[in-house]
Write a protein that holds these residues in place. Structure first.
Motif, PDB file in Angstrom:
ATOM      1  N   UNK A  84       0.811  -1.202   0.000  1.00  0.00           N
ATOM      2  CA  UNK A  84       0.000   0.000   0.000  1.00  0.00           C
ATOM      3  C   UNK A  84       0.846   1.254   0.000  1.00  0.00           C
ATOM      4  N   UNK A  85       0.171   2.391   0.068  1.00  0.00           N
ATOM      5  CA  UNK A  85       0.832   3.695   0.032  1.00  0.00           C
ATOM      6  C   UNK A  85       0.287   4.579   1.140  1.00  0.00           C
ATOM      7  N   UNK A  86       1.211   5.242   1.843  1.00  0.00           N
ATOM      8  CA  UNK A  86       0.852   6.228   2.858  1.00  0.00           C
ATOM      9  C   UNK A  86       1.459   7.561   2.436  1.00  0.00           C
ATOM     10  N   UNK A  87       0.629   8.581   2.355  1.00  0.00           N
ATOM     11  CA  UNK A  87       1.099   9.936   2.054  1.00  0.00           C
ATOM     12  C   UNK A  87       0.886  10.800   3.284  1.00  0.00           C
ATOM     13  N   UNK A 116      -1.356  15.650   8.118  1.00  0.00           N
ATOM     14  CA  UNK A 116      -2.496  14.924   7.559  1.00  0.00           C
ATOM     15  C   UNK A 116      -1.966  13.703   6.813  1.00  0.00           C
ATOM     16  N   UNK A 117      -2.756  12.658   6.775  1.00  0.00           N
ATOM     17  CA  UNK A 117      -2.319  11.456   6.075  1.00  0.00           C
ATOM     18  C   UNK A 117      -3.431  10.896   5.200  1.00  0.00           C
ATOM     19  N   UNK A 118      -3.009  10.332   4.079  1.00  0.00           N
ATOM     20  CA  UNK A 118      -3.899   9.587   3.193  1.00  0.00           C
ATOM     21  C   UNK A 118      -3.337   8.171   3.078  1.00  0.00           C
ATOM     22  N   UNK A 119      -4.141   7.190   3.404  1.00  0.00           N
ATOM     23  CA  UNK A 119      -3.697   5.796   3.479  1.00  0.00           C
ATOM     24  C   UNK A 119      -4.508   4.953   2.505  1.00  0.00           C
ATOM     25  N   UNK A 120      -3.812   4.195   1.675  1.00  0.00           N
ATOM     26  CA  UNK A 120      -4.494   3.283   0.753  1.00  0.00           C
ATOM     27  C   UNK A 120      -3.688   1.990   0.651  1.00  0.00           C
ATOM     28  N   UNK A 121      -4.266   0.907   1.138  1.00  0.00           N
ATOM     29  CA  UNK A 121      -3.640  -0.405   1.067  1.00  0.00           C
ATOM     30  C   UNK A 121      -4.451  -1.318   0.153  1.00  0.00           C
ATOM     31  N   UNK A 122      -3.713  -2.068  -0.666  1.00  0.00           N
ATOM     32  CA  UNK A 122      -4.349  -3.107  -1.471  1.00  0.00           C
ATOM     33  C   UNK A 122      -4.471  -4.407  -0.683  1.00  0.00           C
TER      34      UNK A 122
END
Length: 274
Positions: A84-87, A116-122
């Motif tokens: 995944x990706x964490x920004x 602030x964070x945006x989290x998207x995991x597959x």
């Protein structure tokens, strides 16, 4: 981590060649999606540039405004893919580092105390946005050489971030630090409140406490990690006059330094040579 502080392999190697003991630690907590990664790799898996850090197949990149973390790891001790990706987008960057001991061998820097964070995991499937925090620790000796134990907590406030350290060093000092970090990244040092005891970890019984106003009884809301030497939890408490839910950690360095604990660590921290 470069020279992974909790690595038994690094300790057994005499704390030499930190670049040969690197790891990316990921902890995910939630119903049905709890994951932990901390695979250790060697020097050939490390790439370093001013704005980029590569650890095996995972990468951290800073573009001047945001930190992007691309994660490609395996969970332990039960192998499951974690991708995944964490920004992380800092609201402010703090320029002050703090000495944690009395000998100048251990330092801590709250790089982005509020973000602030945006989290998207597959894998596992997760997608959310929220608040974040970035800090850094470094030192010239092992943690267990400088400290007996410590408790640390961090809470987002309505106008900044509150951070508390309560550490006992090997030379008999009680080193305490209470900070209110403002929205612009400046830090105000406060008088540390009194210590209040928390319930021990439910399984491994690590001693825990937190600094808190005497008018409040802090309460553990959720135990995230309960290990033989370390706990992480959510604690409902007060920071000055504000009710907060803090991320709280306790570390028992005596336990960590024991041989029986270091022999258990490879189950959660496997080492690969590629």
């Amino acid at each position: 981590m470069i020279g992974s502080v909790f690595s038994p392999y690094y300790a057994w190697a005499g704390r030499n060649e930190p670049e040969n003991h690197i790891a990316l630690n990921v902890g995910l907590y939630g119903k049905g999606v709890k994951r932990w990664t901390m695979t250790e790799r060697g020097r050939s898996a490390l790439t370093q540039q001013p704005d980029h850090l590569g650890i095996g197949p995972s990468n951290l990149t800073w573009d001047g405004k945001a930190l992007r973390i691309e994660i490609d790891e395996w969970a332990n001790p039960f192998p499951r893919k974690v991708t995944g990706t964490i920004t992380i987008i800092p609201e402010a960057l703090a320029g002050t580092s703090f000495q944690l001991d009395g000998k100048g061998r251990h330092y801590w820097h709250p790089l982005a105390p509020r973000a602030r964070t945006k989290v998207k995991f597959d894998k596992p499937g997760l997608d959310w946005e929220g608040t974040a925090y970035i800090d850094s620790n470094w030192g010239s000796e092992p943690l267990e050489a400088g400290f007996v134990n410590w408790d640390w907590s961090r809470a987002h406030l309505h106008d900044g971030t509150g951070i508390l350290y309560d550490a006992f060093t090997r030379d008999g000092q009680n080193r305490q630090l209470a900070l209110r970090i403002n929205k612009d990244g400046t830090a105000d040092q406060l008088v540390p409140p009194p210590r209040s005891t928390l319930k021990k970890g439910p399984i491994w019984r690590v001693n825990r406490s937190t600094l808190c106003a005497t008018s409040t009884v802090p309460k553990t809301l959720k135990m995230l990690e309960d290990t033989p030497f370390y706990t992480r939890s959510h604690v409902k408490t007060m920071f000055e006059e504000e009710a907060v839910i803090a991320v709280h950690e306790s570390l028992d360095c005596n336990r960590f330094a024991s041989n029986w604990v270091r022999c258990l660590l490879p189950f959660r921290m496997p080492k690969v040579t590629r």
